[in-house]
Design a protein around this motif. Structure first.
Motif, PDB file in Angstrom:
ATOM      1  N   GLU A  69       0.718  -1.394   0.071  1.00 24.64           N
ATOM      2  CA  GLU A  69      -0.059   0.134   0.048  1.00 24.64           C
ATOM      3  C   GLU A  69       0.761   1.235  -0.172  1.00 24.64           C
ATOM      4  O   GLU A  69       1.738   1.444   0.895  1.00 24.64           O
ATOM      5  CB  GLU A  69      -1.004   0.023   1.395  1.00 24.64           C
ATOM      6  CG  GLU A  69      -1.867  -1.237   1.240  1.00 24.64           C
ATOM      7  CD  GLU A  69      -2.965  -1.148   2.380  1.00 24.64           C
ATOM      8  OE1 GLU A  69      -2.974  -0.055   3.014  1.00 24.64           O
ATOM      9  OE2 GLU A  69      -3.606  -2.244   2.566  1.00 24.64           O
ATOM     10  N   GLU A  70       0.673   2.003  -0.977  1.00 28.70           N
ATOM     11  CA  GLU A  70       1.289   3.343  -0.803  1.00 28.70           C
ATOM     12  C   GLU A  70       0.269   4.624  -0.205  1.00 28.70           C
ATOM     13  O   GLU A  70       0.747   5.603   0.200  1.00 28.70           O
ATOM     14  CB  GLU A  70       1.600   3.987  -2.253  1.00 28.70           C
ATOM     15  CG  GLU A  70       2.482   2.966  -2.993  1.00 28.70           C
ATOM     16  CD  GLU A  70       2.790   3.334  -4.524  1.00 28.70           C
ATOM     17  OE1 GLU A  70       2.412   4.696  -4.713  1.00 28.70           O
ATOM     18  OE2 GLU A  70       3.188   2.651  -5.346  1.00 28.70           O
ATOM     19  N   CYS A  71      -0.837   4.031  -0.042  1.00 31.13           N
ATOM     20  CA  CYS A  71      -1.984   4.937   0.724  1.00 31.13           C
ATOM     21  C   CYS A  71      -2.856   4.256   1.777  1.00 31.13           C
ATOM     22  O   CYS A  71      -3.280   3.101   1.619  1.00 31.13           O
ATOM     23  CB  CYS A  71      -2.853   5.600  -0.295  1.00 31.13           C
ATOM     24  SG  CYS A  71      -4.000   6.857   0.424  1.00 31.13           S
ATOM     25  N   ASN A  72      -2.539   4.560   3.015  1.00 31.50           N
ATOM     26  CA  ASN A  72      -2.978   3.854   4.060  1.00 31.50           C
ATOM     27  C   ASN A  72      -3.985   4.520   4.969  1.00 31.50           C
ATOM     28  O   ASN A  72      -3.628   5.985   5.231  1.00 31.50           O
ATOM     29  CB  ASN A  72      -1.879   3.251   5.078  1.00 31.50           C
ATOM     30  CG  ASN A  72      -0.739   2.916   4.316  1.00 31.50           C
ATOM     31  OD1 ASN A  72      -0.654   1.563   4.023  1.00 31.50           O
ATOM     32  ND2 ASN A  72       0.208   3.526   3.846  1.00 31.50           N
ATOM     33  N   ILE A  73      -4.863   3.945   5.506  1.00 31.19           N
ATOM     34  CA  ILE A  73      -5.686   4.575   6.463  1.00 31.19           C
ATOM     35  C   ILE A  73      -5.021   4.252   8.132  1.00 31.19           C
ATOM     36  O   ILE A  73      -4.837   3.081   8.296  1.00 31.19           O
ATOM     37  CB  ILE A  73      -7.255   3.994   6.456  1.00 31.19           C
ATOM     38  CG1 ILE A  73      -7.955   4.564   5.410  1.00 31.19           C
ATOM     39  CG2 ILE A  73      -7.887   4.796   7.647  1.00 31.19           C
ATOM     40  CD1 ILE A  73      -9.314   4.230   4.924  1.00 31.19           C
ATOM     41  N   GLU A 103     -17.370  10.448  -4.455  1.00 29.53           N
ATOM     42  CA  GLU A 103     -16.253  11.285  -4.759  1.00 29.53           C
ATOM     43  C   GLU A 103     -16.505  11.839  -6.258  1.00 29.53           C
ATOM     44  O   GLU A 103     -17.074  10.930  -7.138  1.00 29.53           O
ATOM     45  CB  GLU A 103     -15.241  10.252  -4.863  1.00 29.53           C
ATOM     46  CG  GLU A 103     -13.774  10.963  -5.004  1.00 29.53           C
ATOM     47  CD  GLU A 103     -12.705   9.934  -4.572  1.00 29.53           C
ATOM     48  OE1 GLU A 103     -11.611   9.928  -5.472  1.00 29.53           O
ATOM     49  OE2 GLU A 103     -12.738   9.381  -3.720  1.00 29.53           O
ATOM     50  N   VAL A 104     -15.946  12.899  -6.531  1.00 33.82           N
ATOM     51  CA  VAL A 104     -16.181  13.538  -7.892  1.00 33.82           C
ATOM     52  C   VAL A 104     -14.813  13.778  -8.645  1.00 33.82           C
ATOM     53  O   VAL A 104     -13.993  13.947  -7.953  1.00 33.82           O
ATOM     54  CB  VAL A 104     -16.849  14.971  -7.777  1.00 33.82           C
ATOM     55  CG1 VAL A 104     -17.114  15.565  -9.291  1.00 33.82           C
ATOM     56  CG2 VAL A 104     -18.079  14.764  -6.944  1.00 33.82           C
ATOM     57  N   TYR A 130     -12.738   5.087   3.060  1.00 37.27           N
ATOM     58  CA  TYR A 130     -12.275   3.960   2.082  1.00 37.27           C
ATOM     59  C   TYR A 130     -10.854   4.543   1.502  1.00 37.27           C
ATOM     60  O   TYR A 130     -10.685   5.791   1.624  1.00 37.27           O
ATOM     61  CB  TYR A 130     -13.219   3.579   1.044  1.00 37.27           C
ATOM     62  CG  TYR A 130     -13.686   5.014   0.011  1.00 37.27           C
ATOM     63  CD1 TYR A 130     -12.903   4.998  -0.941  1.00 37.27           C
ATOM     64  CD2 TYR A 130     -14.690   5.529   0.284  1.00 37.27           C
ATOM     65  CE1 TYR A 130     -13.390   6.437  -1.630  1.00 37.27           C
ATOM     66  CE2 TYR A 130     -15.221   6.542  -0.331  1.00 37.27           C
ATOM     67  CZ  TYR A 130     -14.518   7.106  -1.468  1.00 37.27           C
ATOM     68  OH  TYR A 130     -14.860   8.116  -2.290  1.00 37.27           O
ATOM     69  N   VAL A 131     -10.155   3.846   0.800  1.00 41.16           N
ATOM     70  CA  VAL A 131      -9.127   4.172  -0.101  1.00 41.16           C
ATOM     71  C   VAL A 131      -9.166   3.478  -1.396  1.00 41.16           C
ATOM     72  O   VAL A 131      -9.037   2.208  -1.385  1.00 41.16           O
ATOM     73  CB  VAL A 131      -7.645   3.897   0.796  1.00 41.16           C
ATOM     74  CG1 VAL A 131      -6.505   4.105  -0.447  1.00 41.16           C
ATOM     75  CG2 VAL A 131      -7.323   4.690   1.888  1.00 41.16           C
ATOM     76  N   TRP A 132      -9.394   4.102  -2.333  1.00 38.94           N
ATOM     77  CA  TRP A 132      -9.406   3.515  -3.729  1.00 38.94           C
ATOM     78  C   TRP A 132      -8.240   2.947  -4.172  1.00 38.94           C
ATOM     79  O   TRP A 132      -7.042   3.502  -3.946  1.00 38.94           O
ATOM     80  CB  TRP A 132      -9.872   4.692  -4.755  1.00 38.94           C
ATOM     81  CG  TRP A 132     -10.296   4.097  -6.111  1.00 38.94           C
ATOM     82  CD1 TRP A 132     -11.691   3.596  -6.592  1.00 38.94           C
ATOM     83  CD2 TRP A 132      -9.448   3.718  -7.143  1.00 38.94           C
ATOM     84  NE1 TRP A 132     -11.387   3.249  -7.879  1.00 38.94           N
ATOM     85  CE2 TRP A 132     -10.374   3.173  -8.147  1.00 38.94           C
ATOM     86  CE3 TRP A 132      -7.855   3.889  -7.402  1.00 38.94           C
ATOM     87  CZ2 TRP A 132      -9.679   2.747  -9.269  1.00 38.94           C
ATOM     88  CZ3 TRP A 132      -7.541   3.433  -8.640  1.00 38.94           C
ATOM     89  CH2 TRP A 132      -8.407   3.022  -9.664  1.00 38.94           C
ATOM     90  N   PRO A 133      -8.146   2.010  -4.718  1.00 39.83           N
ATOM     91  CA  PRO A 133      -9.107   0.810  -5.306  1.00 39.83           C
ATOM     92  C   PRO A 133      -9.831  -0.106  -4.302  1.00 39.83           C
ATOM     93  O   PRO A 133     -10.440  -1.082  -4.477  1.00 39.83           O
ATOM     94  CB  PRO A 133      -8.621   0.133  -6.508  1.00 39.83           C
ATOM     95  CG  PRO A 133      -7.079  -0.023  -6.100  1.00 39.83           C
ATOM     96  CD  PRO A 133      -6.609   1.094  -5.384  1.00 39.83           C
ATOM     97  N   ARG A 134      -9.358   0.094  -2.929  1.00 36.56           N
ATOM     98  CA  ARG A 134      -9.622  -1.153  -2.162  1.00 36.56           C
ATOM     99  C   ARG A 134     -11.131  -0.605  -1.481  1.00 36.56           C
ATOM    100  O   ARG A 134     -11.196  -0.325  -0.304  1.00 36.56           O
ATOM    101  CB  ARG A 134      -8.636  -1.046  -0.838  1.00 36.56           C
ATOM    102  CG  ARG A 134      -7.270  -1.734  -1.533  1.00 36.56           C
ATOM    103  CD  ARG A 134      -6.247  -1.678  -0.236  1.00 36.56           C
ATOM    104  NE  ARG A 134      -5.082  -2.299  -0.705  1.00 36.56           N
ATOM    105  CZ  ARG A 134      -3.932  -1.713  -1.596  1.00 36.56           C
ATOM    106  NH1 ARG A 134      -4.144  -0.397  -1.964  1.00 36.56           N
ATOM    107  NH2 ARG A 134      -3.009  -2.338  -2.156  1.00 36.56           N
ATOM    108  N   ASN A 167      -9.747  15.525  -8.694  1.00 35.97           N
ATOM    109  CA  ASN A 167     -10.378  14.512  -7.799  1.00 35.97           C
ATOM    110  C   ASN A 167     -10.650  14.884  -6.615  1.00 35.97           C
ATOM    111  O   ASN A 167      -9.792  15.622  -5.796  1.00 35.97           O
ATOM    112  CB  ASN A 167      -9.586  13.176  -7.836  1.00 35.97           C
ATOM    113  CG  ASN A 167      -9.495  12.660  -8.999  1.00 35.97           C
ATOM    114  OD1 ASN A 167     -10.383  12.531  -9.682  1.00 35.97           O
ATOM    115  ND2 ASN A 167      -8.267  12.002  -9.260  1.00 35.97           N
ATOM    116  N   TYR A 168     -11.915  15.064  -5.788  1.00 38.87           N
ATOM    117  CA  TYR A 168     -12.303  15.745  -4.600  1.00 38.87           C
ATOM    118  C   TYR A 168     -13.836  15.174  -4.018  1.00 38.87           C
ATOM    119  O   TYR A 168     -14.629  14.287  -4.732  1.00 38.87           O
ATOM    120  CB  TYR A 168     -12.623  17.091  -4.931  1.00 38.87           C
ATOM    121  CG  TYR A 168     -13.519  17.543  -6.128  1.00 38.87           C
ATOM    122  CD1 TYR A 168     -14.767  17.760  -5.696  1.00 38.87           C
ATOM    123  CD2 TYR A 168     -13.254  17.502  -7.442  1.00 38.87           C
ATOM    124  CE1 TYR A 168     -15.815  18.214  -6.663  1.00 38.87           C
ATOM    125  CE2 TYR A 168     -13.996  17.832  -8.440  1.00 38.87           C
ATOM    126  CZ  TYR A 168     -15.287  18.278  -7.996  1.00 38.87           C
ATOM    127  OH  TYR A 168     -16.461  18.581  -9.090  1.00 38.87           O
TER     128      TYR A 168
END
Length: 231
Positions: A69-73, A103-104, A130-134, A167-168
């Motif tokens: 993962e490069e992006c984590n909660i 999300e837009v 969430y964290v996309w694409p998970r 993306n926001y």
């Protein structure tokens, strides 16, 4: 920050101890091809037996959560330390987790910061956190961006000409912009109605592109370079 636009971005925390949890821990910089993971399998689905597809596709979906993962909660300073024991440094960013199922993605066509056209898609996911694409997509639909939000986008695009993708999320009517990329967004390339996407490109063509017998002005050359158009 110098232009007073940080209010439209997720809050950034300078240390794990001062963060409001849960929050997002992600890499600060990305390079094309760096820290990406390749699947060396090319499938022609049209040649695969339907019974095999029913087995293969779920397995491919299951691979996604197993990738590093490069992006984590993260939920605590201890979680942060597990990912980056040496501290945040310049490699990692710790920022606010903006909750919400919607999300837009907005792709705009701009001329020196003035937005000439936009195409937006609103995505609904199966969780508030969430964290996309998970995550699992629930729905997607064409989205109408409020005029006030377009004016904020123009502040980010001052003096810029070309295609840009935002993306926001929108929380209590306010923008929280996660990404700003000077390229065509996946929403326009894949999800937007083809007729609507065609109108944006026709506007691009009418506004900038010239015949091959003419000499391309520097402004048009720079614009075509930013969008990947033939020069």
């Amino acid at each position: 920050q110098a232009r007073g636009l940080t209010q439209h971005l997720p809050k950034r925390y300078m240390s794990a101890e001062c963060a409001d949890y849960p929050c997002i821990l992600k890499q600060a910089h990305g390079e094309f091809g760096k820290d990406c993971y390749r699947c060396d399998v090319c499938l022609n689905f049209g040649t695969i037996h339907p019974d095999l597809l029913t087995v293969a596709l779920p397995l491919l979906v299951l691979l996604v959560p197993l990738l590093p993962e490069e992006c984590n909660i993260v939920h605590s300073p201890e979680d942060v330390c597990k990912v980056t024991p040496q501290g945040l440094g310049t490699r990692w960013v710790l920022q606010e987790l903006v909750h919400g199922r919607f999300e837009v993605s907005t792709t705009v066509l701009a001329d020196f910061g003035h937005i000439l056209d936009e195409v937006s898609t609103c995505y609904e996911y199966d969780s508030e956190t969430y964290v996309w694409p998970r995550c699992r997509g629930v729905s997607k639909s064409l989205y109408s961006v409020p005029h006030g939000h377009l004016k904020i986008f123009e502040q980010f695009l001052e003096s810029y000409s070309g295609i840009c993708n935002f993306n926001y999320k929108v929380r209590d009517g306010e923008l929280r912009i996660f990404e700003l990329n000077t390229r065509i967004g996946g929403d326009l390339a894949v999800d937007a109605p083809r007729e609507r996407a065609r109108r944006l490109f026709e506007k691009l063509d009418a506004h900038w592109c010239i015949s091959s017998n003419d000499t391309m002005p520097e402004k048009q050359f720079a614009f075509c370079r930013s969008t990947g158009l033939p020069q």
